[in-house]
Design an enzyme around this catalytic site. Structure first.
Site, PDB file in Angstrom:
ATOM      1  N   LYS A  19      49.576  94.554 -27.098  1.00  0.00           N
ATOM      2  CA  LYS A  19      48.443  94.960 -26.270  1.00  0.00           C
ATOM      3  C   LYS A  19      47.276  93.997 -26.483  1.00  0.00           C
ATOM      4  O   LYS A  19      46.661  93.510 -25.531  1.00  0.00           O
ATOM      5  CB  LYS A  19      48.040  96.382 -26.660  1.00  0.00           C
ATOM      6  CG  LYS A  19      47.197  97.070 -25.637  1.00  0.00           C
ATOM      7  CD  LYS A  19      47.019  98.543 -25.989  1.00  0.00           C
ATOM      8  CE  LYS A  19      48.273  99.335 -25.694  1.00  0.00           C
ATOM      9  NZ  LYS A  19      48.268 100.667 -26.293  1.00  0.00           N
ATOM     10  N   ARG A  89      43.106 102.072 -29.964  1.00  0.00           N
ATOM     11  CA  ARG A  89      44.531 102.147 -29.626  1.00  0.00           C
ATOM     12  C   ARG A  89      45.336 101.254 -30.539  1.00  0.00           C
ATOM     13  O   ARG A  89      44.887 100.182 -30.920  1.00  0.00           O
ATOM     14  CB  ARG A  89      44.783 101.617 -28.207  1.00  0.00           C
ATOM     15  CG  ARG A  89      44.259 102.458 -27.108  1.00  0.00           C
ATOM     16  CD  ARG A  89      44.389 101.664 -25.814  1.00  0.00           C
ATOM     17  NE  ARG A  89      43.699 102.316 -24.744  1.00  0.00           N
ATOM     18  CZ  ARG A  89      44.309 102.998 -23.771  1.00  0.00           C
ATOM     19  NH1 ARG A  89      45.605 103.076 -23.737  1.00  0.00           N
ATOM     20  NH2 ARG A  89      43.608 103.580 -22.838  1.00  0.00           N
ATOM     21  N   GLY A  98      54.704 105.380 -26.512  1.00  0.00           N
ATOM     22  CA  GLY A  98      54.483 106.745 -26.965  1.00  0.00           C
ATOM     23  C   GLY A  98      54.610 106.941 -28.463  1.00  0.00           C
ATOM     24  O   GLY A  98      54.438 108.043 -28.956  1.00  0.00           O
ATOM     25  N   MET A 100      52.862 105.346 -30.961  1.00  0.00           N
ATOM     26  CA  MET A 100      51.659 105.233 -31.769  1.00  0.00           C
ATOM     27  C   MET A 100      50.527 105.997 -31.071  1.00  0.00           C
ATOM     28  O   MET A 100      50.647 106.420 -29.952  1.00  0.00           O
ATOM     29  CB  MET A 100      51.295 103.764 -31.948  1.00  0.00           C
ATOM     30  CG  MET A 100      52.459 102.916 -32.403  1.00  0.00           C
ATOM     31  SD  MET A 100      53.017 103.301 -34.065  1.00  0.00           S
ATOM     32  CE  MET A 100      51.699 102.575 -34.978  1.00  0.00           C
ATOM     33  N   ARG A 333      51.786  94.154 -19.751  1.00  0.00           N
ATOM     34  CA  ARG A 333      52.886  93.773 -20.651  1.00  0.00           C
ATOM     35  C   ARG A 333      54.135  93.612 -19.797  1.00  0.00           C
ATOM     36  O   ARG A 333      54.171  94.084 -18.658  1.00  0.00           O
ATOM     37  CB  ARG A 333      53.112  94.843 -21.716  1.00  0.00           C
ATOM     38  CG  ARG A 333      53.448  96.191 -21.131  1.00  0.00           C
ATOM     39  CD  ARG A 333      53.574  97.259 -22.187  1.00  0.00           C
ATOM     40  NE  ARG A 333      53.649  98.567 -21.564  1.00  0.00           N
ATOM     41  CZ  ARG A 333      53.638  99.717 -22.218  1.00  0.00           C
ATOM     42  NH1 ARG A 333      53.540  99.720 -23.521  1.00  0.00           N
ATOM     43  NH2 ARG A 333      53.717 100.867 -21.588  1.00  0.00           N
ATOM     44  N   HIS A 451      56.399 110.255 -20.213  1.00  0.00           N
ATOM     45  CA  HIS A 451      57.081 109.906 -21.465  1.00  0.00           C
ATOM     46  C   HIS A 451      58.596 109.973 -21.320  1.00  0.00           C
ATOM     47  O   HIS A 451      59.321 109.061 -21.703  1.00  0.00           O
ATOM     48  CB  HIS A 451      56.606 110.853 -22.581  1.00  0.00           C
ATOM     49  CG  HIS A 451      57.296 110.622 -23.878  1.00  0.00           C
ATOM     50  ND1 HIS A 451      58.413 111.323 -24.269  1.00  0.00           N
ATOM     51  CD2 HIS A 451      57.054 109.727 -24.852  1.00  0.00           C
ATOM     52  CE1 HIS A 451      58.813 110.881 -25.442  1.00  0.00           C
ATOM     53  NE2 HIS A 451      58.004 109.915 -25.827  1.00  0.00           N
ATOM     54  N   GLU A 750      93.904  88.712 -40.380  1.00  0.00           N
ATOM     55  CA  GLU A 750      93.243  89.988 -40.669  1.00  0.00           C
ATOM     56  C   GLU A 750      93.356  90.382 -42.131  1.00  0.00           C
ATOM     57  O   GLU A 750      93.124  91.533 -42.489  1.00  0.00           O
ATOM     58  CB  GLU A 750      93.749  91.094 -39.729  1.00  0.00           C
ATOM     59  CG  GLU A 750      95.252  91.186 -39.602  1.00  0.00           C
ATOM     60  CD  GLU A 750      95.710  92.210 -38.575  1.00  0.00           C
ATOM     61  OE1 GLU A 750      94.920  93.038 -38.125  1.00  0.00           O
ATOM     62  OE2 GLU A 750      96.901  92.165 -38.222  1.00  0.00           O
ATOM     63  N   SER A 769      94.062  84.791 -34.106  1.00  0.00           N
ATOM     64  CA  SER A 769      93.150  85.772 -33.533  1.00  0.00           C
ATOM     65  C   SER A 769      92.679  86.675 -34.666  1.00  0.00           C
ATOM     66  O   SER A 769      93.496  87.304 -35.350  1.00  0.00           O
ATOM     67  CB  SER A 769      93.860  86.591 -32.457  1.00  0.00           C
ATOM     68  OG  SER A 769      92.969  87.576 -31.971  1.00  0.00           O
ATOM     69  N   ASP A 774      90.938  95.117 -39.542  1.00  0.00           N
ATOM     70  CA  ASP A 774      91.637  95.062 -40.827  1.00  0.00           C
ATOM     71  C   ASP A 774      90.960  94.091 -41.789  1.00  0.00           C
ATOM     72  O   ASP A 774      90.933  94.334 -42.997  1.00  0.00           O
ATOM     73  CB  ASP A 774      93.106  94.674 -40.609  1.00  0.00           C
ATOM     74  CG  ASP A 774      93.933  95.904 -40.260  1.00  0.00           C
ATOM     75  OD1 ASP A 774      93.841  96.889 -41.006  1.00  0.00           O
ATOM     76  OD2 ASP A 774      94.632  95.886 -39.235  1.00  0.00           O
ATOM     77  N   CYS A 837      89.870  89.639 -31.856  1.00  0.00           N
ATOM     78  CA  CYS A 837      90.245  90.810 -31.049  1.00  0.00           C
ATOM     79  C   CYS A 837      89.906  92.128 -31.726  1.00  0.00           C
ATOM     80  O   CYS A 837      90.244  93.189 -31.226  1.00  0.00           O
ATOM     81  CB  CYS A 837      91.715  90.754 -30.664  1.00  0.00           C
ATOM     82  SG  CYS A 837      92.808  90.827 -32.085  1.00  0.00           S
ATOM     83  N   TYR A 857      87.294  82.125 -27.875  1.00  0.00           N
ATOM     84  CA  TYR A 857      87.082  83.306 -27.042  1.00  0.00           C
ATOM     85  C   TYR A 857      86.860  84.546 -27.897  1.00  0.00           C
ATOM     86  O   TYR A 857      87.140  84.541 -29.108  1.00  0.00           O
ATOM     87  CB  TYR A 857      88.284  83.537 -26.102  1.00  0.00           C
ATOM     88  CG  TYR A 857      89.545  83.949 -26.815  1.00  0.00           C
ATOM     89  CD1 TYR A 857      89.811  85.287 -27.080  1.00  0.00           C
ATOM     90  CD2 TYR A 857      90.470  82.995 -27.245  1.00  0.00           C
ATOM     91  CE1 TYR A 857      90.957  85.669 -27.759  1.00  0.00           C
ATOM     92  CE2 TYR A 857      91.614  83.360 -27.928  1.00  0.00           C
ATOM     93  CZ  TYR A 857      91.846  84.706 -28.184  1.00  0.00           C
ATOM     94  OH  TYR A 857      92.975  85.087 -28.868  1.00  0.00           O
TER      95      TYR A 857
END
Ligand code: PEP
Ligand code: MG
Length: 892
Positions: A19, A89, A98, A100, A333, A451, A750, A769, A774, A837, A857
């Site tokens: 602010k 403020r 909302g 503060m 803002r 709010h 894994e 992969s 695991d 994965c 990937y």
């Protein structure tokens, strides 16, 4: 520790808070900003570090700055004739709506009040300001309960037989103010502070203290914000929107925050103070009406809004006040927006030439678009709408009605896990624990900027607000719809549609969304920028098709065991497991083969032309058999009752087999590739099914791209042996078919040992992969099936862990193994394809890590594919920007 507004700028967010830095920026742009000062976030941190004591010299600095504000405002704080009133403020570096607290009209006392009456010639206005001030100061600074103030006001309205606050006259409000002061004295044991400087000091402390209130802490925890930022305090000359019908106040967005439409959008109230709009106490008018009511003010405001958006290159959320025909800006803002609006605004701004494609991609939060992938009401469904409110936060939700935030927290997410809709008159910051627990929110009061609306949009919870026909009686936990005989009781199922404001009784069918329009366009830009691509974890042809529609570039993991669990197949799988000889097992496998072949064919076809990684059987075999304890009970019962011997013996045989297969630590037991070392025929069948499917497709003119993945490898010799088996089976089928078909054989990484010996493993693997489910389990020694229920919550609460490591990659620990595995693997096989994965493959922060670690990937569930596409692009952009920064510092 203190800056005047004209001493700061938008670049000083960490010092002046959001602010404060924007008030400074607007002041320097020459916009009409009431003069003021900002106490820094660092002062707040020091205050907290000193055990809630002002740092030395803070008040002296503040007073000096205030003296300059007095000159600019042409008024004097506490003066008996021309008093300056201020607002106090909070304003943290990151907006926390909302969360503060704010005090308005500070500086009023019995003396300055007289001056305000004399100056404004408006007694009613002065007493109204005074009673509001005592109320807010009591709530925020003195920690009193708001409802006691409300009771006094309500009693007055009742006594006067009026409905609205605005119907009370000066004498009434004078009475109310006096009663408020008595209430303060009764509640706190002290008189209401008369000295304006004491008021100011207490208010500043209250703002600093509010940084640590439970609701602020909860908001930061949910939004993953740091606790160490602190908040700034803005002390600003008051301007009044409640000085009559030539005054007013409002909030507005430069574009529609709900759907992103490029049109000034907002709400205002005539003769009101700002808090009335935000708190949702009175339902405001749409901003467009101001164009008719006060065309000049509207014109000025629209010009400023345009300037601000052009200046900040982003959609702005602004607060303004009109005081006796003069427009003042109180805040700007970057506006919070729904996911749909975020996407549309980003794409529109790129088209308008305001931002680049890369900036557009960075403007949308990956986690946020999850909401776009949420469900909508089935357009084919027949619905009966019982009430309509504002479309405050999009998406449809079904749940049981609850009427208080506490009940919502108990019943909903994080509580009993029921699906609930929080039904309420309005929400306040105290209700946040209930709002996060709900599937949807329905309020009877409040506008688009109330709010409930702001917070719900921020959290992505569907919300219908300002549903005025709904009469909610919280004490009886019941709601009725005016003009109908509809009654909603606690526990009744409701459907709310936050996209269009509809409220329906009962459960309305919902449908999955699709990628279209701007969203699709943004993700196309993302793909063109990303270094990594995104695949999907799917195990049915339908999911493969859906994933492809969501932009998956192949399948990163097909868990073949999921196909074994089909009710038609389970008996055959059990027959295979229970087989006493290899031949008997092969006979059962032969029955399974055509079924697996059908599945594989469907998935390969859905992903035609794209790689499909089929992972061979992974879980321990007892998972496909009845539970040991249940079997024991059954067999014991049978032995007491007369049961056919054959039936009994068969049950007993199953029990013995389950006993034989049972393990103390099944997840560390006979599973993954270890199964196939003992029972090679299982993998042989699966590979045969896969290549029969692929060669058939090839003959049909399709382009299947199968990749075979061996799970849970920790030793290169395991992989060497199974690779040979896969290759022999696959090549045999391909040769027999007469078609040409390329394929790869790779492994999951894994286990820690797989990472540590990745250079050996890469000699046998054409791709890696990472199975981070695991890998996390085995690296941390946390059971993936138990940790969450048993102790993870405490670890998170105590701050031992910041995130659940099964959701967000443990980059310091597991991440090091990932990086090591990539480096070792590529040392012996430079072109080694590496992906992930596990669950973390769809999580944006983890995706950034994988990008930096050099993965090719990530693969995730279908709904996360768009999120991952965006996150992968953002990771590329962030890395590019970071290396640009490095270069500019001469540190290549
Ligand atoms: C993993 O371990 O991360 C993985 C993807 O395999 P699963 O979850 O099937 O064990
Ligand atoms: Mg695994």
């Amino acid at each position: 520790m203190v800056y005047l507004f004209d001493e700061g700028s938008a670049k000083m967010r960490d010092t002046l808070g959001g602010k404060g830095c924007n008030l400074a920026e607007m002041t320097n742009l020459g916009l009409p900003i009431p003069p003021g000062l900002t106490i820094t976030c660092q002062a707040c941190n020091e205050y907290n570090a000193l055990g809630k004591r002002f740092p030395d010299g803070l008040m002296d600095e503040m007073k000096k700055a205030l003296a300059k504000v007095e000159i600019k405002a042409g008024k004097k704080f506490g003066d008996a004739h021309n008093p300056l009133l201020v607002s106090v403020r909070s304003g943290a570096p990151v907006s926390m709506p909302g969360m503060m607290d704010t005090v308005l009209n500070l500086g009023l006392n019995e003396t300055t009040l007289k001056a305000i009456i004399a100056q404004s010639k408006n007694e009613r206005f002065a007493y109204d300001a005074y009673r509001r001030f005592i109320n807010m100061f009591g709530d925020v600074v003195l920690g009193m309960e708001h409802k006691h103030f409300e009771e006094i006001l309500t009693a007055k309205k009742k006594a006067k037989n009026v409905k609205l606050d605005t119907e009370l006259d000066a004498a009434d409000l004078k009475d109310v103010a006096q009663n408020y002061k008595q209430l303060v004295e009764k509640d706190t044991g002290k008189k209401f502070p008369e000295d304006p400087m004491e008021q100011l000091e207490l208010a500043i402390k209250a703002v600093f203290n509010s940084w640590d209130t439970p609701r602020a802490v909860t908001y930061r925890r949910i939004s993953r914000l740091s606790d160490t930022m602190g908040t700034a305090v803005n002390v600003q000359t008051m301007v009044f929107g409640n000085m009559g019908n030539d005054s007013g106040t409002g909030v507005a967005f430069t574009r529609n925050p709900s759907n992103g439409e490029n049109k000034l959008y907002g709400e205002y109230l005539i003769n009101a103070q700002g808090e009335d709009v935000v708190a949702g106490i009175r339902t405001p008018k749409p901003l467009a009406a101001l164009g008719k009511e006060m065309p000049e003010m509207y014109g000025q405001f629209a010009d400023i809004a345009k300037r601000l958006e052009e200046h900040y290159h982003d959609m702005q959320d602004m607060e303004f006040t009109i005081e006796k025909g003069k427009l003042w800006m109180l805040q700007t803002r970057s506006g919070k927006r729904t996911a749909a609006a975020a996407v549309k605004i980003a794409v529109d701004m790129e088209r308008e030439g305001r931002i680049s494609k890369e900036e557009a991609i960075m403007r949308v939060q990956p986690e946020h678009i999850d909401k776009l992938l949420h469900r909508q009401i089935d357009p084919k469904a027949k619905v009966t709408v019982v009430a309509k409110g504002l479309n405050a936060s999009p998406g449809a939700a079904v749940g049981k009605a609850v009427f208080t935030a506490d009940d919502a927290a108990k019943a909903g997410i994080g509580g009993r896990g029921e699906k609930i809709i929080l039904v309420s008159v309005e929400t306040t910051p105290e209700d946040i624990h209930g709002m996060v627990a709900a599937q949807g929110i329905l309020t009877s009061r409040g506008g688009m900027t109330s709010h409930a609306a702001v917070v719900a949009r921020g959290m992505g919870v569907p919300c219908v607000a300002g549903c005025e026909k709904l009469k909610v009686d919280v004490s009886r936990k019941i709601a009725t719809v005016e003009g109908t005989n509809v009654v909603i009781k606690e526990g009744d199922t409701l459907t709310v549609d936050g996209s269009d404001g509809r409220v329906m009784l009962g459960e309305v069918p919902l449908v999955d969304p699709e990628l279209t329009g701007d969203f699709e366009e943004l993700l196309r830009w993302a793909d063109s920028i990303s270094r990594m691509h995104v695949r999907a974890n799917v195990d049915t042809p339908k999911n493969a098709l859906d994933a492809r529609k969501f932009g998956a570039k192949g399948v990163g993991l097909c868990r073949t065991e999921r196909m074994f669990n089909d009710p038609d197949r389970l008996p055959i799988v059990q027959e295979m497991i229970l087989a006493d000889t290899p031949d008997a097992r092969k006979r059962a496998l032969k029955k399974l083969e055509p079924m697996q072949k059908g599945d594989f064919k469907g998935i390969l076809e859905a992903m035609d032309g794209l790689p499909v990684i089929i992972r061979l059987l992974d879980p321990p075999l007892h998972e496909f058999l009845p539970k040991l304890d249940e079997l024991l009970v059954e067999v014991t019962k049978m032995s007491f009752h007369k049961t056919d011997d054959r039936v009994f013996n068969e049950k007993k045989r199953i029990l013995d087999k389950v006993r034989e297969l049972s393990e103390f630590n099944p997840m560390l037991g006979h599973r993954g590739c270890r199964l196939a070392i003992k029972y090679p025929e299982i993998y042989e069948m699966q590979v045969a099914a896969l290549f029969e499917a692929a060669t058939e497709l090839k003959k049909e003119g399709k382009n299947p791209v199968p990749e075979v993945m061996i799970p849970l490898v920790g030793n290169v010799k395991e992989l060497a042996k199974l690779r040979a088996l896969v290759k022999k089976t696959a090549d045999g089928i391909i040769a027999k078919s007469g078609v040409k078909l390329n394929y790869m054989i790779g492994t999951m990484i894994e286990l820690p040992r797989a990472c540590l010996t990745a250079d050996e493993i890469a000699t046998e693997a054409e791709f890696f992969s990472y199975g981070t489910n695991d890998l996390t389990q085995t690296t941390l020694g946390f059971s993936r099936d138990d940790a969450e229920a048993k102790f993870l919550q405490i670890y998170l609460k105590e701050g031992i862990l910041t995130d659940n490591p099964f959701e967000v990659l443990d980059s310091n620990g597991v991440g090091k193994l990932v990086t090591m595995g990539v480096q070792l693997g590529r040392k012996v096989r430079p072109g080694l394809e590496v992906g992930v994965c596990g669950e973390t493959g769809g999580e944006p922060r983890s995706i950034e890590f994988y990008h930096n670690a050099g993965l090719d990937y990530v693969s995730c569930s279908k709904y996360r594919v768009p999120i991952a596409r965006l996150a992968a692009a953002q990771a590329t952009i962030k890395q590019k920007n970071a290396s640009k920064k490095k270069e500019s510092f001469g540190d290549s």
